[in-house]
Design a protein around this motif. Sequence first.
Motif, short mmCIF file in Angstrom:
data_model
loop_
_atom_site.label_atom_id
_atom_site.label_comp_id
_atom_site.label_asym_id
_atom_site.label_seq_id
_atom_site.Cartn_x
_atom_site.Cartn_y
_atom_site.Cartn_z
N THR A 29 -3.17 -4.10 -21.70
CA THR A 29 -3.72 -5.32 -22.26
C THR A 29 -5.22 -5.31 -22.16
OG1 THR A 29 -3.50 -6.44 -20.14
CG2 THR A 29 -1.65 -6.65 -21.65
N ASP A 30 -5.88 -6.11 -22.97
CA ASP A 30 -7.34 -6.07 -23.03
C ASP A 30 -8.00 -6.43 -21.72
OD1 ASP A 30 -7.19 -5.31 -25.65
OD2 ASP A 30 -7.45 -7.34 -26.45
N ASP A 31 -7.35 -7.27 -20.91
CA ASP A 31 -7.99 -7.72 -19.68
C ASP A 31 -7.58 -6.91 -18.46
OD1 ASP A 31 -5.87 -10.58 -18.82
OD2 ASP A 31 -5.41 -8.61 -19.70
N VAL A 32 -6.92 -5.78 -18.68
CA VAL A 32 -6.50 -4.93 -17.58
C VAL A 32 -7.35 -3.68 -17.56
CG1 VAL A 32 -4.63 -3.53 -16.66
CG2 VAL A 32 -4.13 -5.78 -17.58
N VAL A 33 -7.90 -3.35 -16.41
CA VAL A 33 -8.61 -2.08 -16.25
C VAL A 33 -7.57 -1.03 -15.92
CG1 VAL A 33 -10.36 -0.83 -14.97
CG2 VAL A 33 -10.68 -3.25 -15.47
N ASP A 34 -7.31 -0.12 -16.85
CA ASP A 34 -6.24 0.85 -16.64
C ASP A 34 -6.66 1.90 -15.62
OD1 ASP A 34 -4.54 3.34 -17.28
OD2 ASP A 34 -3.56 1.69 -18.34
N ASP A 61 4.39 -7.19 -13.43
CA ASP A 61 2.96 -6.90 -13.51
C ASP A 61 2.16 -8.03 -12.85
OD1 ASP A 61 0.40 -6.11 -14.13
OD2 ASP A 61 0.59 -6.43 -16.29
N THR A 62 1.50 -7.71 -11.73
CA THR A 62 0.69 -8.71 -11.04
C THR A 62 -0.79 -8.31 -10.98
OG1 THR A 62 1.16 -7.65 -8.90
CG2 THR A 62 2.62 -9.43 -9.58
N GLU A 63 -1.16 -7.26 -11.72
CA GLU A 63 -2.53 -6.75 -11.62
C GLU A 63 -3.57 -7.76 -12.06
OE1 GLU A 63 -5.14 -2.87 -13.00
OE2 GLU A 63 -3.49 -3.54 -14.25
N SER A 64 -3.29 -8.53 -13.11
CA SER A 64 -4.30 -9.41 -13.68
C SER A 64 -4.22 -10.84 -13.19
CB SER A 64 -4.17 -9.42 -15.21
OG SER A 64 -4.39 -8.14 -15.74
N ARG A 65 -3.01 -11.32 -12.89
CA ARG A 65 -2.87 -12.76 -12.60
C ARG A 65 -2.16 -13.05 -11.28
NH1 ARG A 65 -0.61 -15.95 -17.62
NH2 ARG A 65 -1.36 -17.65 -16.30
N GLY A 66 -1.70 -12.04 -10.57
CA GLY A 66 -1.10 -12.29 -9.27
C GLY A 66 0.01 -13.30 -9.31
N TRP A 67 -0.08 -14.31 -8.45
CA TRP A 67 0.99 -15.31 -8.37
C TRP A 67 1.00 -16.27 -9.56
CZ3 TRP A 67 -2.34 -15.65 -3.74
CH2 TRP A 67 -3.44 -16.52 -3.91
N SER A 90 16.89 -4.88 -8.51
CA SER A 90 15.71 -4.97 -7.64
C SER A 90 14.47 -5.11 -8.51
CB SER A 90 15.62 -3.72 -6.77
OG SER A 90 16.72 -3.62 -5.90
N TYR A 91 13.29 -5.21 -7.87
CA TYR A 91 12.08 -5.30 -8.68
C TYR A 91 10.92 -4.60 -8.02
CZ TYR A 91 11.00 -9.59 -5.89
OH TYR A 91 10.76 -10.52 -4.90
N GLY A 92 9.94 -4.27 -8.87
CA GLY A 92 8.78 -3.54 -8.40
C GLY A 92 7.50 -4.21 -8.83
N PHE A 93 6.61 -4.45 -7.88
CA PHE A 93 5.30 -5.02 -8.19
C PHE A 93 4.35 -3.92 -8.66
CE2 PHE A 93 6.30 -8.44 -4.93
CZ PHE A 93 6.43 -9.44 -5.88
N TYR A 94 3.73 -4.15 -9.80
CA TYR A 94 2.66 -3.28 -10.27
C TYR A 94 1.33 -3.89 -9.88
CZ TYR A 94 -0.43 -0.71 -13.43
OH TYR A 94 -1.44 0.05 -13.95
N ARG A 95 0.65 -3.26 -8.93
CA ARG A 95 -0.69 -3.59 -8.48
C ARG A 95 -0.80 -4.94 -7.77
NH1 ARG A 95 -4.32 -0.52 -11.20
NH2 ARG A 95 -5.62 -1.04 -9.42
N PRO A 96 -0.05 -5.14 -6.69
CA PRO A 96 -0.17 -6.39 -5.93
C PRO A 96 -1.47 -6.50 -5.16
CG PRO A 96 1.27 -4.87 -4.78
CD PRO A 96 0.98 -4.25 -6.12
N GLU A 97 -2.30 -5.44 -5.17
CA GLU A 97 -3.61 -5.55 -4.51
C GLU A 97 -4.53 -6.51 -5.25
OE1 GLU A 97 -4.03 -1.82 -7.16
OE2 GLU A 97 -2.47 -2.91 -6.07
N TRP A 98 -4.01 -7.15 -6.30
CA TRP A 98 -4.70 -8.31 -6.89
C TRP A 98 -5.10 -9.31 -5.82
CZ3 TRP A 98 -3.22 -13.43 -6.58
CH2 TRP A 98 -3.87 -14.33 -7.40
#
Length: 721
Positions: A4-9, A349-355, A374-382
């Motif tokens: 997405t445009d607001d995500v730094v890949d 996907d939590t990279e851009s908006r977290g919670w 189950s589920y997997g968080f992508y980039r929770p270091e947000w």
Amino acid sequence: MPETDDVVDPRTPPAAVRPTRRRVLVTGAGAAVLLGLAGRARAAAAPAPVPLPVRAPATAPAPADLAPYASYWFPDSVPSGTPGPGIVWRSLSRWTPEGDPDLAHNTSTVPLAERFTPVPANREARAGQARIASLVSFGPTAGNPSQGSPTADHYALTHWAYIDELVFWGGSAGEGIVLAPNAPVVDAAHRNGVRVLGNVFLPPVAYGGDLRWTRDLVRRDSLGRFPIADKLVRVARTYGFDGWFVNAETDGGDSALATRMREFLRALRAAGEPHGLRITWYDAMNSTGRVGWQGALNALNQEFFEDRAGAVSDTMFVDFRWTPDSLGASGALAERLGRSRHDLWAAVDTESRGWDSVVDWDAIVPRGRDHVVSYGFYRPEWTRNHLADRSPGAFHRADDRFWTGESLDPARPAPGARWRAPAAVVADRSTVTGLPFACSFNTGHGLRWYEDGKAVSDTPWNHLGLQDRLPGRRWAVDTTGARPSVTLDFANAWRGGSSLLVEGALTAPVVIGLHSTRLPLTRGAVLELVHTTGPEPAATEITVEVGAAVREPSGPGEPVPYTWLPARTRDSGRGWRTTQAGLASLAGGTAYGLAVRITALGKKPVAWRIGAVSVRDETRTRRPAPPTAPVVDASARHDGRAWVRLSWRAAAAGPGGRPRHHEVWRVLPDGTRRFLGGTCGTALYLPAVPRAGRERAAVFEVRAVDELYAVSEAARTALVW
């Protein structure tokens, strides 16, 4: 992965992060210099404390060249052209442990702990159903320090209780596409029973991906074997992590390449399974050999998960394109294949908006019925990256909210919250099963380092390998009055970088749940608490009690039945004090949980800290055996400072087991000692050590530290200026 445009890949090559990096390591001669011929040097080193073994390297590489970093490679062929600043292109096919100059700095030494599941803290948190994977970028692919760094601004993940699998996310076409986790992350995860996977990332063509790297990965040799599969297993075993996340997103293949990929995965899994290694496959390449993200387990990709011969990968990460229907169908297909539906990670996907991310939670972990997958968080270091204030305290407040939820109490989730935090739906786990056990509430980073309540270094730091096993439930608080604030705090500590701070007006007794445990109780067992109220004279006097639960709650969400021990004491703000309670009256049983209960004796708000909690079954008389043969393997000097690589030998495991970690201290000319760093391994890089006045040599001490934080005698070495 999301685009997405607001995500730094993360696949975009990074900007330059430092001066040219380790180009000398491409040659065997350069590797020998940085290794410092450590084996021969150790053989010549005299044991500490005297005489001091003084070492100087044969050459003096630039300071930046000494720093060790997490390893990354291409499978075989490297890109054409020249790598960017600070990047070295390396081929995994030519990697060997013997030729790896950073091996001692990147090797995990903490074994994967066994974990158990206590009775869940609330009625909606389910045991034995959905699990959580976490894809985390702890730093850039190139330039990710092997052993922490002198800053507290770091993603110091502590909520291991809800995680099953951590992927050390990274890789890019401009740096390398096979990424091995660094040792501090693996050591911290293993201490909490969490597996860590390295990342094999075959990038999309739009991000520089080249199909030759996919072909390199799955190439067979003349005997029909997969040499890169063997290398991946050898890397994981040598470095001490738990397997690989394989993400094939380079388009352009055909069905023959897909077949070869499936055979490669089977070979990789077969070679790794006897050693406990695991494989997670990302939903990208399908059976046609083309990349077509399905957002599901279905007929197009199931052969990478399970085929007629059995399991091909251990788990599958289902792409973000999932829907409620596709996840339901995926779970059903997994069960028809004889697999658990919870072997599927639905991407979140939590990279851009977290919670604030919009997630259809009912499609994954519906309330009131069984979990779908189950589920997997992508980039929770947000939780760190989005902050304007990236101080440790601000980060942990945000991270607690992410993992626990708005209520900040896993026993009382906020009803109807849009963000369905892990603590609200997934049962926590713990590894606190044996004596001795201790926790000083050290998070693995801090603004300074404390020992016995005194700051012994004012340098900010991070090193996750030094992190304690922290309470899994942040924070379970029970009171009939006002609920105080409970946080990890960095303004004062007993040991390490942080303590547990309780603040607020206590209008009734307050019970704070600490660790869930399975500790055997003996007649000699002692529970010990280090705590303080302060500062004087504003401190409100309080009474402090310690508790142990000798049975589990009657069901999920029910109160933990603590037994309060006869160790009541008053805390009146006169510095750190230690409270002990004998457990003889509970001997023969098991402690299922630890807690404290505090009661204010006045009406002023309190600010009360716990510096450490421990349980042991004998008097603290033994000290761990000291390390031996410390040596300066390599060094560089510039402008009155030195960049140093140290190594030593760990003492053989004694009655108390292997050391928890080692610490390195500087001895100044006036005899005072200054903390420089620590590691669970036997090598440490020290950046920019200043010369003290006109001292002839910088003297270093290395000590072993055990599970109760007792320290050994020092082994010494020195660097001549």
